[in-house]
Design a protein around this motif. Structure first.
Motif, mmCIF file in Angstrom:
data_model
loop_
_atom_site.group_PDB
_atom_site.id
_atom_site.type_symbol
_atom_site.label_atom_id
_atom_site.label_comp_id
_atom_site.label_asym_id
_atom_site.label_seq_id
_atom_site.Cartn_x
_atom_site.Cartn_y
_atom_site.Cartn_z
ATOM 1 N N PRO A 173 13.711 24.240 70.748
ATOM 2 C CA PRO A 173 14.419 23.096 71.349
ATOM 3 C C PRO A 173 14.969 23.472 72.730
ATOM 4 O O PRO A 173 15.448 24.594 72.926
ATOM 5 N N SER A 174 14.926 22.510 73.669
ATOM 6 C CA SER A 174 15.320 22.819 75.057
ATOM 7 C C SER A 174 16.797 23.217 75.175
ATOM 8 O O SER A 174 17.163 24.017 76.028
ATOM 9 N N LYS A 175 17.645 22.665 74.276
ATOM 10 C CA LYS A 175 19.087 22.987 74.311
ATOM 11 C C LYS A 175 19.346 24.483 74.030
ATOM 12 O O LYS A 175 20.353 25.045 74.443
ATOM 13 N N LEU A 176 18.377 25.097 73.333
ATOM 14 C CA LEU A 176 18.547 26.502 72.939
ATOM 15 C C LEU A 176 18.577 27.438 74.155
ATOM 16 O O LEU A 176 19.334 28.408 74.178
ATOM 17 N N LYS A 177 17.779 27.115 75.139
ATOM 18 C CA LYS A 177 17.721 27.945 76.347
ATOM 19 C C LYS A 177 19.101 27.959 77.029
ATOM 20 O O LYS A 177 19.612 29.021 77.385
ATOM 21 N N ASP A 178 19.699 26.766 77.159
ATOM 22 C CA ASP A 178 21.029 26.675 77.785
ATOM 23 C C ASP A 178 22.046 27.463 76.979
ATOM 24 O O ASP A 178 22.890 28.163 77.530
ATOM 25 N N ARG A 179 21.943 27.330 75.633
ATOM 26 C CA ARG A 179 22.906 28.009 74.757
ATOM 27 C C ARG A 179 22.815 29.531 74.923
ATOM 28 O O ARG A 179 23.827 30.224 75.041
ATOM 29 N N ILE A 180 21.578 30.041 74.961
ATOM 30 C CA ILE A 180 21.370 31.492 75.086
ATOM 31 C C ILE A 180 21.880 32.008 76.436
ATOM 32 O O ILE A 180 22.626 32.988 76.505
ATOM 33 N N PHE A 181 21.523 31.305 77.510
ATOM 34 C CA PHE A 181 21.919 31.768 78.844
ATOM 35 C C PHE A 181 23.422 31.622 79.079
ATOM 36 O O PHE A 181 24.035 32.427 79.775
ATOM 37 N N GLN A 182 24.009 30.582 78.440
ATOM 38 C CA GLN A 182 25.464 30.404 78.535
ATOM 39 C C GLN A 182 26.180 31.581 77.838
ATOM 40 O O GLN A 182 27.137 32.133 78.360
ATOM 41 N N ARG A 183 25.629 31.944 76.677
ATOM 42 C CA ARG A 183 26.237 33.054 75.923
ATOM 43 C C ARG A 183 26.124 34.372 76.693
ATOM 44 O O ARG A 183 27.067 35.170 76.722
ATOM 45 N N ILE A 184 24.991 34.588 77.322
ATOM 46 C CA ILE A 184 24.790 35.798 78.126
ATOM 47 C C ILE A 184 25.799 35.826 79.283
ATOM 48 O O ILE A 184 26.424 36.854 79.554
ATOM 49 N N ASN A 185 25.985 34.661 79.932
ATOM 50 C CA ASN A 185 26.941 34.593 81.049
ATOM 51 C C ASN A 185 28.358 34.866 80.578
ATOM 52 O O ASN A 185 29.118 35.558 81.247
ATOM 53 N N TRP A 186 28.722 34.319 79.405
ATOM 54 C CA TRP A 186 30.068 34.552 78.857
ATOM 55 C C TRP A 186 30.278 36.038 78.576
ATOM 56 O O TRP A 186 31.306 36.604 78.916
ATOM 57 N N ASP A 187 29.263 36.645 77.960
ATOM 58 C CA ASP A 187 29.352 38.076 77.630
ATOM 59 C C ASP A 187 29.564 38.895 78.900
ATOM 60 O O ASP A 187 30.371 39.820 78.936
ATOM 61 N N GLU A 188 28.826 38.516 79.957
ATOM 62 C CA GLU A 188 28.922 39.274 81.216
ATOM 63 C C GLU A 188 30.284 39.071 81.883
ATOM 64 O O GLU A 188 30.870 40.010 82.408
ATOM 65 N N GLU A 189 30.781 37.812 81.833
ATOM 66 C CA GLU A 189 32.103 37.530 82.425
ATOM 67 C C GLU A 189 33.188 38.311 81.695
ATOM 68 O O GLU A 189 34.095 38.868 82.306
ATOM 69 N N LYS A 190 33.054 38.358 80.371
ATOM 70 C CA LYS A 190 34.027 39.091 79.538
ATOM 71 C C LYS A 190 34.009 40.575 79.898
ATOM 72 O O LYS A 190 35.051 41.206 80.066
ATOM 73 N N ASP A 191 32.793 41.118 80.045
ATOM 74 C CA ASP A 191 32.645 42.533 80.405
ATOM 75 C C ASP A 191 33.255 42.818 81.766
ATOM 76 O O ASP A 191 33.918 43.820 81.971
ATOM 77 N N THR A 192 33.024 41.892 82.726
ATOM 78 C CA THR A 192 33.542 42.073 84.086
ATOM 79 C C THR A 192 35.060 42.082 84.073
ATOM 80 O O THR A 192 35.690 42.912 84.727
ATOM 81 N N LYS A 193 35.650 41.137 83.277
ATOM 82 C CA LYS A 193 37.117 41.074 83.210
ATOM 83 C C LYS A 193 37.689 42.348 82.629
ATOM 84 O O LYS A 193 38.686 42.882 83.103
ATOM 85 N N GLU A 194 37.036 42.860 81.575
ATOM 86 C CA GLU A 194 37.514 44.092 80.942
ATOM 87 C C GLU A 194 37.417 45.269 81.896
ATOM 88 O O GLU A 194 38.291 46.119 81.947
#
Lengths: 153, 165
Positions: free
Chosen positions: A61-82
């Protein structure tokens, strides 16, 4: 030939499908070191399976791509903040001038107390000095009065 | 679904992935996503669970591409394929009844499975689609582990021939 027999046993296909046991994988790695040409055979089998898998793919499903990339971005933002939290800059507030010394903060209180006590002592000294002066004057006055009365008798 | 047969260099792609290149990530998702989703659907019947597994697969691939280098695996797709199946089996734990093999009845692996003799087919189904060990399959079918290993070997020899044809 040992290698041909090994390849024909289907071990590569078993490994490619993820069915090989830990000991079979260990044996395969050992055989890869002994016979580097085995790598070519593994590559060929995996590429064949890749081609088939690419042609048989099912579009997610096309929504899955957005979900995966959003999660990757969140993980990276969290790592950057830490990383930012731990990566602070140390500022040395001590003077580079060797004329200065560093002392414990209790010395500040100690010096204030010494200053207050010295002031109290100073005022007490002035007070008692003035008192002493007054008493000296009084005694001088009383002795002169006594001397004045004696000749009248 | 027809995909282009253009082969992307595994080494360069892994380098870009490890550097966190968003273009490389998108390329991998677009190129391999449908293939990996199909592999997951072979193991999981539930669509929501399959989507969840695919999410976990790509998060792992994007964040731990270095694991591919360390694994000593030869092709990137070979590694991703094994990761996808393992993740699907993990997500599918506790699923009752048949798995998702009916989702894509035209798939090569399913056609191969259907063509196997009954006994070998059962062993292969339990090992591949359910992720059971040879010992567990032997206990389940009342066989010796050696018999299961032998039947699985026969299945793999047959798969080699099937793939070559």
């Amino acid at each position: 030939m040992e290698l041909d027999h090994y390849i024909e046993s289907g071990i590569i296909e078993s490994y490619a499908l993820g069915l090989a046991t830990a000991s079979e994988i260990e044996e395969l790695q050992h055989m890869r070191k002994l016979y580097p040409e085995l790598n070519t055979e593994i590559r060929m089998v995996e590429r064949r399976m890749e081609m088939v898998a690419l042609t048989e793919g099912v579009q997610p499903p096309s929504k899955l791509k957005d979900r995966i990339f959003q999660r990757i971005n969140w993980d990276e933002e969290k790592d950057t903040k830490e990383k930012d939290k731990s990566n602070y800059t140390f500022i040395n507030i001590q003077s580079r001038n060797q004329d200065y010394i560093t002392v414990h903060k209790w010395w500040k209180l100690f010096f204030i107390m010494v200053f207050i006590v010295s002031k109290v002592c100073l005022f007490a000294a002035i007070y008692y000095y003035l008192k002493y002066q007054q008493s000296q004057e009084k005694s001088a006055q009383s002795s002169s009065q006594t001397e004045y009365r004696i000749p009248t008798k | 679904m027809q995909q282009s047969a253009v082969h992307i260099d595994d080494y360069i792609l892994t380098e870009r992935l490890m550097a966190g290149d968003p273009v490389a990530r998108e390329l991998i998702y677009d190129h391999y996503g449908p293939a990996l989703y199909n592999i997951i659907l072979e193991v999981i019947a539930d669509n929501e669970k399959a989507e969840n597994a695919l999410t976990q697969v790509f998060v792992y691939i994007f964040n731990d591409a270095v694991a591919y280098r360390e694994s000593g695996d030869i092709t990137l797709f070979g590694w991703m394929r094994r990761v996808a199946r393992q993740m699907a089996l993990k997500v599918a734990v506790g699923e009752l009844g048949d798995n998702g093999t009916m989702m894509n009845s035209g798939s090569l692996l399913l056609r191969f499975t259907m063509g196997l003799p009954e006994g070998i087919q059962t062993v292969f189904r339990l090992c591949y689609y359910k992720g059971l060990s040879k010992e567990a399959v032997a206990r389940m079918l009342g066989l010796q582990p050696e018999e299961v290993a032998s039947q699985l070997r026969e299945a793999m020899i047959a798969f080699r021939k099937f793939l070559n044809n």
